[in-house]
Design an enzyme around this catalytic site. Structure first.
Site, PDB file in Angstrom:
ATOM      1  N   LYS A 191      34.343  -5.056   2.514  1.00  0.00           N
ATOM      2  CA  LYS A 191      34.915  -4.377   1.186  1.00  0.00           C
ATOM      3  C   LYS A 191      35.278  -5.413   0.348  1.00  0.00           C
ATOM      4  O   LYS A 191      36.292  -6.194  -0.003  1.00  0.00           O
ATOM      5  CB  LYS A 191      36.084  -3.503   1.179  1.00  0.00           C
ATOM      6  N   GLY A 244      44.208 -11.208  -0.498  1.00  0.00           N
ATOM      7  CA  GLY A 244      44.354 -11.006  -1.692  1.00  0.00           C
ATOM      8  C   GLY A 244      45.657 -11.191  -1.939  1.00  0.00           C
ATOM      9  O   GLY A 244      46.629 -12.053  -1.510  1.00  0.00           O
ATOM     10  N   SER A 245      46.404 -10.181  -2.673  1.00  0.00           N
ATOM     11  CA  SER A 245      47.900 -10.531  -3.249  1.00  0.00           C
ATOM     12  C   SER A 245      48.857 -10.113  -1.912  1.00  0.00           C
ATOM     13  O   SER A 245      48.493  -9.091  -1.174  1.00  0.00           O
ATOM     14  CB  SER A 245      48.111  -9.656  -4.595  1.00  0.00           C
ATOM     15  N   GLU A 266      45.823 -13.302   4.520  1.00  0.00           N
ATOM     16  CA  GLU A 266      45.971 -14.499   3.460  1.00  0.00           C
ATOM     17  C   GLU A 266      46.136 -14.327   2.296  1.00  0.00           C
ATOM     18  O   GLU A 266      45.370 -13.606   1.489  1.00  0.00           O
ATOM     19  CB  GLU A 266      44.367 -15.090   3.737  1.00  0.00           C
ATOM     20  N   CYS A 300      44.572 -19.283  -4.199  1.00  0.00           N
ATOM     21  CA  CYS A 300      45.826 -18.940  -3.581  1.00  0.00           C
ATOM     22  C   CYS A 300      46.693 -20.149  -3.301  1.00  0.00           C
ATOM     23  O   CYS A 300      47.853 -20.124  -3.455  1.00  0.00           O
ATOM     24  CB  CYS A 300      45.376 -18.174  -2.344  1.00  0.00           C
ATOM     25  N   GLU A 401      53.665 -15.809  -8.836  1.00  0.00           N
ATOM     26  CA  GLU A 401      52.077 -16.306  -8.695  1.00  0.00           C
ATOM     27  C   GLU A 401      51.463 -15.712  -9.881  1.00  0.00           C
ATOM     28  O   GLU A 401      51.398 -14.522 -10.378  1.00  0.00           O
ATOM     29  CB  GLU A 401      51.517 -15.777  -7.739  1.00  0.00           C
TER      30      GLU A 401
HETATM   31  P1  NAI Z   1      44.536  -7.344  -4.941  1.00  0.00           P
HETATM   32  O1  NAI Z   1      45.096  -7.979  -3.928  1.00  0.00           O
HETATM   33  O2  NAI Z   1      44.955  -6.185  -5.224  1.00  0.00           O
HETATM   34  O3  NAI Z   1      42.675  -7.324  -4.581  1.00  0.00           O
HETATM   35  C1  NAI Z   1      42.367  -8.039  -3.316  1.00  0.00           C
HETATM   36  C2  NAI Z   1      41.247  -7.199  -2.637  1.00  0.00           C
HETATM   37  O4  NAI Z   1      42.278  -6.040  -2.126  1.00  0.00           O
HETATM   38  C3  NAI Z   1      40.257  -6.334  -3.500  1.00  0.00           C
HETATM   39  O5  NAI Z   1      39.284  -6.513  -2.562  1.00  0.00           O
HETATM   40  C4  NAI Z   1      40.870  -5.157  -3.799  1.00  0.00           C
HETATM   41  O6  NAI Z   1      39.942  -4.090  -3.963  1.00  0.00           O
HETATM   42  C5  NAI Z   1      41.668  -4.886  -2.547  1.00  0.00           C
HETATM   43  N1  NAI Z   1      42.719  -3.904  -2.539  1.00  0.00           N
HETATM   44  C6  NAI Z   1      43.548  -3.625  -3.857  1.00  0.00           C
HETATM   45  N2  NAI Z   1      44.231  -2.402  -3.593  1.00  0.00           N
HETATM   46  C7  NAI Z   1      44.234  -2.134  -2.007  1.00  0.00           C
HETATM   47  C8  NAI Z   1      44.723  -1.262  -1.344  1.00  0.00           C
HETATM   48  N3  NAI Z   1      45.711  -0.406  -1.660  1.00  0.00           N
HETATM   49  N4  NAI Z   1      44.399  -1.408   0.110  1.00  0.00           N
HETATM   50  C9  NAI Z   1      43.503  -2.014   0.543  1.00  0.00           C
HETATM   51  N5  NAI Z   1      42.692  -2.922  -0.095  1.00  0.00           N
HETATM   52  C10 NAI Z   1      43.047  -2.827  -1.556  1.00  0.00           C
HETATM   53  O7  NAI Z   1      44.533  -8.574  -6.000  1.00  0.00           O
HETATM   54  P2  NAI Z   1      43.905  -8.257  -7.670  1.00  0.00           P
HETATM   55  O8  NAI Z   1      44.668  -7.067  -8.044  1.00  0.00           O
HETATM   56  O9  NAI Z   1      42.680  -8.465  -7.534  1.00  0.00           O
HETATM   57  O10 NAI Z   1      44.681  -9.282  -8.310  1.00  0.00           O
HETATM   58  C11 NAI Z   1      46.125  -9.278  -8.767  1.00  0.00           C
HETATM   59  C12 NAI Z   1      47.124 -10.451  -8.413  1.00  0.00           C
HETATM   60  O11 NAI Z   1      47.065 -10.743  -6.941  1.00  0.00           O
HETATM   61  C13 NAI Z   1      46.377 -11.762  -8.843  1.00  0.00           C
HETATM   62  O12 NAI Z   1      46.792 -12.024 -10.254  1.00  0.00           O
HETATM   63  C14 NAI Z   1      46.887 -12.784  -8.084  1.00  0.00           C
HETATM   64  O13 NAI Z   1      48.280 -13.179  -8.269  1.00  0.00           O
HETATM   65  C15 NAI Z   1      46.944 -12.011  -6.767  1.00  0.00           C
HETATM   66  N6  NAI Z   1      45.833 -12.243  -5.884  1.00  0.00           N
HETATM   67  C16 NAI Z   1      45.830 -13.479  -4.942  1.00  0.00           C
HETATM   68  C17 NAI Z   1      44.666 -13.806  -4.299  1.00  0.00           C
HETATM   69  C18 NAI Z   1      44.820 -14.826  -3.411  1.00  0.00           C
HETATM   70  O14 NAI Z   1      43.835 -15.431  -2.622  1.00  0.00           O
HETATM   71  N7  NAI Z   1      45.965 -15.348  -3.040  1.00  0.00           N
HETATM   72  C19 NAI Z   1      43.438 -13.180  -4.491  1.00  0.00           C
HETATM   73  C20 NAI Z   1      43.437 -12.218  -5.603  1.00  0.00           C
HETATM   74  C21 NAI Z   1      44.550 -11.873  -6.347  1.00  0.00           C
END
Ligand code: NAI
Ligand code: MG
Length: 498
Positions: A191, A244-245, A266, A300, A401
């Site tokens: 996904k 992700g977050s 991660e 990250c 973050e």
């Molecule tokens: P997110 O963690 O919500 O998104 C990452 C992935 O998770 C995307 O594919 C998203 O569609 C999916 N996702 C979202 N909600 C989900 C759920 N309930 N169940 C399963 N999958 C789900 O991050 P987002 O909203 O893109 O960014 C928000 C903040 O997160 C950023 O500002 C940053 O601080 C952090 N982030 C950190 C990352 C890292 O590599 N450490 C990468 C992306 C975001």
């Protein structure tokens, strides 16, 4: 709605302007709902393509296909055959690398110099996992039980893997999940992030071309709350590999409870980057700056808490600020660009609200601190590389973050106190140490609670070196020999020989 621009890969676009759909069982299909969503170029705000919006029903179809492939044809593939497929995929990724890197740049904004520069890593990763495919083996074990027994272990693929990836490096993130899955004989439902689905979808096409059998890799673009959540909760998924977050990571863990699927996480960070007065300061200035500003701070392991020894603090942070001001910010397609836009309007709002917060908390922006709106930049989501000076440990800009090009610079004096302060965070992903004193470097490398410590460098990565988090930066390691273990089950076999 702005009109979709012609993409350099027009052949992947349907006549109605939509992009490739959902990959299930080796076929490109529409979303069950028929819905599509827009993919935006964050440098211009323009519509790039529309993408099929997968939902629970599509995830279910994809998991069924992945299970069928896992139980059927894929299980008959010998390690050597899986290795050949991975090597063919690597060759195809190499041949199409310019296109894939341009697609990453268009869809998520990173400068083309960066996305092209990831070539060696992306290819190295695929070939590393190809090598792993033929190196997986169990053990024979001498046990002490009365009677004669011979015991050994088998390593078996865990099964259907749900891979959920973010947008900050779509090609690399997709490869980091697909590589170990194919090496071990798992099947995948991937996904992509809603902000950046195009490269993973193109990778899906290349995977089919490489001979990945139908159902082994399925790709379902869509939103996190629907498609992502359905994948994390699916009762027939054996493992979720999530990047992700930390907040979403927590909901993935909760969703996994239904069938107690395996989870690897991660997650994010607020990594300390520590500069001692005895460091090579020129090296440290560039390293500390690019350890945050690269990818507009959307990495990250960015070293966003910059700890600088007090006696060089003022001079050092000024030099980092000067470095930041000289960086060329712009459209990532321009080869001269060093810093691209943030990925989305939402991310822009989030980062600019932290810029306001930093000033309210009493920090001083000595570089940047604002959105950039001159000329063409106004159309995109650009933020100036920012250095906040006079930051103290408990400010929110020093603890949360931000995921933007924002350095929070903090001063320190005593090394023991520094260790305590550097570790005073809920995260533990990366960390940096800049010093010429080897004892100090080793002492700190042992004391910092983080998955990676970089000494006189920052964010170095290699497929053979494990990467992952302590504390709320997650668990499980990607890269390295241990990574495939996350995709394997261990079975013990006992044979009574007498
Ligand atoms: P997110 O963690 O919500 O998104 C990452 C992935 O998770 C995307 O594919 C998203 O569609 C999916 N996702 C979202 N909600 C989900 C759920 N309930 N169940 C399963 N999958 C789900 O991050 P987002 O909203 O893109 O960014 C928000 C903040 O997160 C950023 O500002 C940053 O601080 C952090 N982030 C950190 C990352 C890292 O590599 N450490 C990468 C992306 C975001
Ligand atoms: Mg996009």
């Amino acid at each position: 709605m702005t009109k979709a621009k012609a993409l350099p890969f027009a052949r992947h676009k349907y006549a109605d302007g939509s992009f490739k759909k959902i990959l299930i069982d080796g076929k490109w299909v529409s979303a069950a709902s028929g819905k599509e969503f827009e993919s935006i170029n964050p440098a211009t705000g323009e519509l790039l393509a529309t993408v099929a919006e997968g939902s629970e029903e599509d995830i279910d179809r994809a998991v069924i296909a992945a299970r069928r492939a896992f139980d059927g044809p894929w299980s008959k593939f010998k390690p050597f055959e899986r290795q050949e497929i991975l090597l063919r995929l690597a060759d195809l990724v190499e041949r199409h690398f310019d296109e894939l890197s341009a697609l990453d740049t268009l869809d998520m904004g990173a400068p083309i110099s960066r996305t092209r520069g990831s070539r060696r890593r992306a290819l190295g990763m695929l070939r590393y996992y190809a090598g792993q495919a033929t190196s997986i083996h169990g053990e024979t074990i001498h046990n002490s039980q009365p009677g004669d027994f011979f015991s050994y272990t088998l390593k078996e693929p865990v099964g259907v893997v749900g891979a959920i990836i973010p947008w900050n490096g779509p090609l690399g993130a997709a490869i980091w999940k697909i590589g170990p899955a194919l090496a071990t004989g798992c099947t995948v439902v991937l996904k992509p992030a809603e902000e950046a689905s195009l490269t993973p979808l193109r990778l899906g096409e290349l995977a089919l071309e490489a001979g990945v059998p139908p159902g082994v890799i399925n790709i379902v673009p869509g939103f996190g709350e629907t498609a992502g959540a359905a994948l994390a909760a699916h009762p027939d998924v054996d493992k979720v590999a999530f990047t992700g977050s930390h907040v979403t990571g927590q909901s993935v863990v909760k969703a996994s409870a239904g069938n107690l699927k395996r989870v690897s996480l991660e997650l994010g960070g607020k990594s300390p980057d520590v500069v001692f007065a005895d460091a090579d300061l020129e090296l440290a200035v560039a390293g500390a700056a690019m350890g945050v500003f690269a990818n507009s701070g959307q990495t990250c392991s960015a070293g966003t808490r910059l700890f600088v020894e007090r006696r060089i603090y003022a001079e050092f942070v000024d030099r980092v600020a000067e470095f930041g001001k000289r960086l060329r910010v712009g459209n990532g397609l321009d080869p001269e660009t060093q810093i691209g836009p943030l990925v989305s309007e939402q991310q822009l709002d989030r980062v600019t609200s932290y810029l306001d917060l930093g000033r309210q908390e009493g920090a001083r922006a000595i570089a940047g601190g604002t959105r950039l709106k001159e000329g063409a930049l106004a159309q995109g989501y650009f933020v100036a590389p920012t250095v906040f000076a006079d930051v103290v440990d408990d400010m929110r800009i020093a603890q949360e973050e931000i995921f933007g090009p924002v350095i929070s610079a903090i001063s320190f004096e005593d090394i023991d106190e520094l260790v305590r302060r550097a570790n005073s965070t809920m995260f533990g992903l990366g960390s940096g140490i800049w010093t010429r004193d080897v004892s100090k470097a080793h002492r700190l490398a042992g004391a910092i609670r983080a998955g990676s410590v970089w000494v006189n460098c920052y964010q170095a990565m290699d497929p053979a070196v494990p990467f992952g988090g302590y504390k709320m930066s997650g668990y499980g390691r990607e890269s390295g020999l241990q990574h495939v273990d996350d995709y394997l089950n261990v079975k013990a076999v006992w044979i009574k020989t007498a």
